[in-house]
Design a protein around this motif. Structure first.
Motif, mmCIF file in Angstrom:
data_model
loop_
_atom_site.group_PDB
_atom_site.id
_atom_site.type_symbol
_atom_site.label_atom_id
_atom_site.label_comp_id
_atom_site.label_asym_id
_atom_site.label_seq_id
_atom_site.Cartn_x
_atom_site.Cartn_y
_atom_site.Cartn_z
ATOM 1 N N LEU A 108 0.813 -1.218 0.000
ATOM 2 C CA LEU A 108 0.000 0.000 0.000
ATOM 3 C C LEU A 108 0.847 1.270 0.000
ATOM 4 N N PRO A 109 1.881 1.374 0.857
ATOM 5 C CA PRO A 109 2.667 2.610 0.864
ATOM 6 C C PRO A 109 3.302 2.940 -0.491
ATOM 7 N N ASP A 110 3.566 1.919 -1.305
ATOM 8 C CA ASP A 110 4.164 2.164 -2.623
ATOM 9 C C ASP A 110 3.221 2.919 -3.549
ATOM 10 N N HIS A 111 1.927 2.896 -3.236
ATOM 11 C CA HIS A 111 0.924 3.533 -4.096
ATOM 12 C C HIS A 111 0.381 4.829 -3.493
ATOM 13 N N VAL A 112 0.974 5.263 -2.377
ATOM 14 C CA VAL A 112 0.519 6.484 -1.706
ATOM 15 C C VAL A 112 1.616 7.535 -1.809
ATOM 16 N N GLN A 113 1.247 8.752 -2.174
ATOM 17 C CA GLN A 113 2.205 9.842 -2.292
ATOM 18 C C GLN A 113 2.936 10.061 -0.960
ATOM 19 N N ASP A 114 4.228 10.405 -1.047
ATOM 20 C CA ASP A 114 5.023 10.641 0.167
ATOM 21 C C ASP A 114 4.366 11.691 1.062
ATOM 22 N N GLU A 115 3.780 12.702 0.443
ATOM 23 C CA GLU A 115 3.119 13.761 1.203
ATOM 24 C C GLU A 115 2.025 13.205 2.104
ATOM 25 N N PHE A 116 1.205 12.315 1.566
ATOM 26 C CA PHE A 116 0.095 11.771 2.342
ATOM 27 C C PHE A 116 0.591 10.763 3.393
ATOM 28 N N LYS A 117 1.656 10.034 3.061
ATOM 29 C CA LYS A 117 2.241 9.114 4.057
ATOM 30 C C LYS A 117 2.780 9.901 5.245
ATOM 31 N N GLN A 118 3.467 11.003 4.973
ATOM 32 C CA GLN A 118 4.011 11.817 6.066
ATOM 33 C C GLN A 118 2.889 12.431 6.904
ATOM 34 N N GLU A 119 1.824 12.846 6.248
ATOM 35 C CA GLU A 119 0.693 13.444 6.970
ATOM 36 C C GLU A 119 0.028 12.412 7.877
ATOM 37 N N ILE A 120 -0.209 11.215 7.336
ATOM 38 C CA ILE A 120 -0.831 10.151 8.128
ATOM 39 C C ILE A 120 0.094 9.726 9.261
ATOM 40 N N TYR A 121 1.396 9.695 8.995
ATOM 41 C CA TYR A 121 2.377 9.367 10.040
ATOM 42 C C TYR A 121 2.308 10.389 11.172
ATOM 43 N N GLY A 122 2.254 11.688 10.827
ATOM 44 C CA GLY A 122 2.157 12.718 11.851
ATOM 45 C C GLY A 122 0.892 12.578 12.678
ATOM 46 N N GLU A 123 -0.190 12.235 12.024
ATOM 47 C CA GLU A 123 -1.467 12.061 12.723
ATOM 48 C C GLU A 123 -1.436 10.837 13.637
ATOM 49 N N SER A 124 -0.656 9.833 13.249
ATOM 50 C CA SER A 124 -0.646 8.567 13.993
ATOM 51 C C SER A 124 -0.119 8.698 15.414
ATOM 52 N N PHE A 125 0.626 9.763 15.709
ATOM 53 C CA PHE A 125 1.135 9.964 17.073
ATOM 54 C C PHE A 125 0.001 10.236 18.063
ATOM 55 N N SER A 126 -1.172 10.590 17.549
ATOM 56 C CA SER A 126 -2.323 10.858 18.421
ATOM 57 C C SER A 126 -3.340 9.723 18.420
ATOM 58 N N ALA A 127 -3.015 8.613 17.739
ATOM 59 C CA ALA A 127 -3.947 7.481 17.683
ATOM 60 C C ALA A 127 -3.963 6.733 19.010
ATOM 61 N N SER A 128 -4.926 5.837 19.153
ATOM 62 C CA SER A 128 -5.137 5.106 20.410
ATOM 63 C C SER A 128 -4.004 4.128 20.697
ATOM 64 N N PRO A 129 -3.622 3.976 21.967
ATOM 65 C CA PRO A 129 -2.612 2.978 22.337
ATOM 66 C C PRO A 129 -3.221 1.598 22.577
ATOM 67 N N ASN A 130 -4.529 1.463 22.360
ATOM 68 C CA ASN A 130 -5.235 0.237 22.747
ATOM 69 C C ASN A 130 -5.313 -0.827 21.661
ATOM 70 N N TYR A 131 -4.787 -0.541 20.478
ATOM 71 C CA TYR A 131 -4.986 -1.486 19.377
ATOM 72 C C TYR A 131 -3.685 -1.937 18.723
ATOM 73 N N ASP A 132 -2.644 -2.030 19.542
ATOM 74 C CA ASP A 132 -1.358 -2.511 19.022
ATOM 75 C C ASP A 132 -1.463 -3.924 18.477
ATOM 76 N N TYR A 133 -2.432 -4.704 19.001
ATOM 77 C CA TYR A 133 -2.595 -6.075 18.526
ATOM 78 C C TYR A 133 -3.094 -6.112 17.077
ATOM 79 N N ILE A 134 -3.662 -5.003 16.616
ATOM 80 C CA ILE A 134 -4.086 -4.914 15.219
ATOM 81 C C ILE A 134 -2.912 -4.486 14.344
ATOM 82 N N GLY A 135 -2.100 -3.597 14.853
ATOM 83 C CA GLY A 135 -0.959 -3.088 14.100
ATOM 84 C C GLY A 135 -0.456 -1.808 14.729
ATOM 85 N N THR A 136 0.654 -1.281 14.207
ATOM 86 C CA THR A 136 1.164 -0.013 14.712
ATOM 87 C C THR A 136 0.174 1.099 14.394
#
Length: 561
Positions: free
Chosen positions: A136-164
């Motif tokens: 999936l990351p190969d098909h997503v623009q670097d700009e959007f990957k970086q934006e989603i990465y920045g947002e991910s720091f505020s995601a829930s800590p309760n679902y690590d069993y699903i993935g990072t």
């Protein structure tokens, strides 16, 4: 002789142990591989200083970070303004709307767990989706990957069993596509249209759409109207939910609009660019239809979708139709355009899968009803557009029951939206569905703001369109009763099927539910009557009609007739 026999058994035992050992090694190796590929590599961001930014709390639902702001409007909609570089935008988005990001994931996981109650199967799906989306990351623009990465720091800590955090948010951006593909997805039965020139009262372009994506009432509760001022590309607005930076409905500062409608698709064989991120790229980087078409053509998708693109610069709209294999442009050569859930272009319209969609789904009926209403209400205005989006009837105003998929208003919409691109005006619906007031926003005024002015609302109250008077009727109360009884029935609780029908008597599905309920209780004569009545109503899809007829045959067989 006995020695030879024992030797043979030992030899067979060793062979079986060898085979079993090899099988176990294969399983272990597969598990290691699945775990490895389901973990996405983090994008490289040289400057992560944005992580040090702190939000300032104005009150319990209003926060700022520099010029960026987030607030809950008195309309019930959440509003947010974000500016900056990709990673910075993601971090700020997350810090401002973190509560909504975490609560939305709680709702999403709970709904998914309800749909898939097996813990073992949930873990299997985790690795399957991780494997499926490994590229999936190969098909997503670097700009959007970086934006989603920045947002991910505020995601829930309760679902690590699903993935990072990062992998989960990336996969959620493809959830629409995966669900649409694997289920034939009629969680999405959207309707969109546009008018211009002689078909609009003031000749300018008007676009309307219902986003009928239903994942439960809780999912649609906290809608966000987001205004983005990116470091590259155009400023734009879009309607979304916590944690989702893709676009399903939006308009940019050039007066270019994008809305998406699902179409019939095959099961994909691998990841590609999520539909919402294609729409996002168009909105951020295109100023007219030609530029939107070039962007759509450059992206590979793994489901079939229609993009209704409206343009103030062109004063018209077209539908960009796209499958994993091809692309078409539908230009009606008229002063209006309609789009439901089938293709209309010269090439994709001929596909056998599309012809099946036309013949067996609710799309063509809804399409005809839409054209009927556009003719009836011409010339169009924003107010009339809202009236069309709220229409609950069938062809020729027939009563087809409330919630019917053949209606333009199926009473499941996450949101409805109206654009007047030349004026840079947008109207966004408030709950419930598209029945609440449509709040008006002037993009020019919003983007001229320098920080948040807390003493007044962001929207233009003088242009707000009033709530539907249907909310005040007994019919609306009855529909809510129907929904409560329907949900209780689905949960296995004891329900009076006649009370369910009385709450929504013209809807075929009331009788189907009653028939299925009494069939399970082995009351085949009662079930048969319900199914027979269902066949006299307007049924949404061929698949549902086939189910009813199959159940009728079973009733006759089991009752000995």
């Amino acid at each position: 002789m006995k020695t030879k026999k024992r030797s043979g058994w030992r030899k067979l035992g060793r062979i079986l142990l060898f085979i079993l050992g090899g099988f176990l090694l294969l399983i272990v190796g597969l598990c290691i591989y699945l775990v490895a590929v389901s973990n996405m590599e983090l994008p490289k961001v040289a400057d992560q200083s944005a992580l040090n930014l702190q939000r300032k709390n104005i009150d319990s639902t209003c926060y700022t970070i520099g010029n960026n702001w987030f607030r809950k409007s008195n309309s019930g909609l959440y509003e947010m303004y974000v500016e900056g570089t990709p990673f910075e935008r993601g971090v700020i988005n997350g810090k401002l709307s973190g509560e909504l990001i975490r609560s939305q994931e709680d709702i999403f996981v709970a709904q998914f767990s309800k749909m898939v109650p097996s813990t073992t199967y949930l873990h299997f799906l985790k690795y399957f989706i991780g494997w499926f989306n490994r590229d999936l990351p190969d098909h997503v623009q670097d700009e959007f990957k970086q934006e989603i990465y920045g947002e991910s720091f505020s995601a829930s800590p309760n679902y690590d069993y699903i993935g990072t955090n990062y992998a989960r948010l990336m996969n959620y951006h493809a959830a629409h596509d995966i669900g649409h593909a694997l289920q034939g997805m009629m969680l999405v039965g959207c309707t969109s249209f546009g008018t211009w020139n002689t078909d609009s009262a003031d000749s300018s372009l008007i676009i309307g759409r219902n986003f009928d994506f239903y994942m439960g009432d809780d999912f649609a509760r906290d809608k966000m109207v987001v205004f983005y001022n990116p470091s590259a590309g155009h400023k734009f607005m879009f309607v979304t939910w916590g944690g989702f930076t893709g676009v399903v409905s939006g308009m940019n500062e050039e007066g270019l609009t994008v809305t998406i409608n699902a179409a019939k698709t095959s099961v994909p064989t691998g990841a590609a660019t999520p539909v919402s991120l294609v729409a996002r790229e168009i909105l951020q980087y295109a100023k007219n239809i030609d530029e939107a078409t070039k962007i759509a053509k450059s992206r590979k998708m793994f489901v079939s979708e229609s993009f209704l693109v409206g343009s103030a610069n062109d004063n018209k709209a077209v539908v960009i139709e796209k499958t994993p294999e091809g692309m078409d442009i539908y230009d009606p050569k008229e002063n209006f355009i309609t789009c439901t859930n089938h293709f209309q272009g010269p090439e994709l319209g001929k596909l056998s899968s599309n012809l099946q969609q036309v013949n067996e789904s609710a799309s063509s009926y809804r399409y005809e009803r839409l054209r009927e209403l556009l003719k009836e209400k011409s010339p169009n205005t924003p107010q009339k557009t809202v009236e069309i989006l709220r229409d609950r009837g069938g062809l020729h105003n027939e009563d087809i029951g409330l919630g019917n998929e053949k209606a333009i208003n199926q009473l499941i919409a996450h949101h409805a939206i109206v654009f007047e691109p030349k004026k840079r005006m947008v109207w966004v619906s408030t709950s419930p569905w598209q029945l609440g007031q449509f709040v008006a926003y002037d993009l020019k005024k919003v983007f001229e703001m320098k920080g948040l002015e807390t003493d007044h609302e962001i929207y233009d109250s003088a242009q707000t369109i009033a709530a539907d008077t249907f909310l005040l009727t007994k019919a609306y109360q009855d529909f809510n009763t129907y929904r409560q009884l329907r949900d209780q029935m689905k949960d296995g609780k004891e329900v009076d099927p006649d009370a369910l029908i009385a709450a929504n008597p013209q809807y075929y599905h009331s009788y189907v539910l009653a028939g299925d309920y009494t069939f399970k209780k082995k009351n085949y004569s009662a079930a048969k009557k319900y199914y027979e009545t269902a066949l006299t109503k307007v049924i949404a899809t061929k698949g549902e009609e086939n189910h009813i007829r199959k159940q009728l045959e079973l009733c006759n067989t089991k009752s000995g007739k």
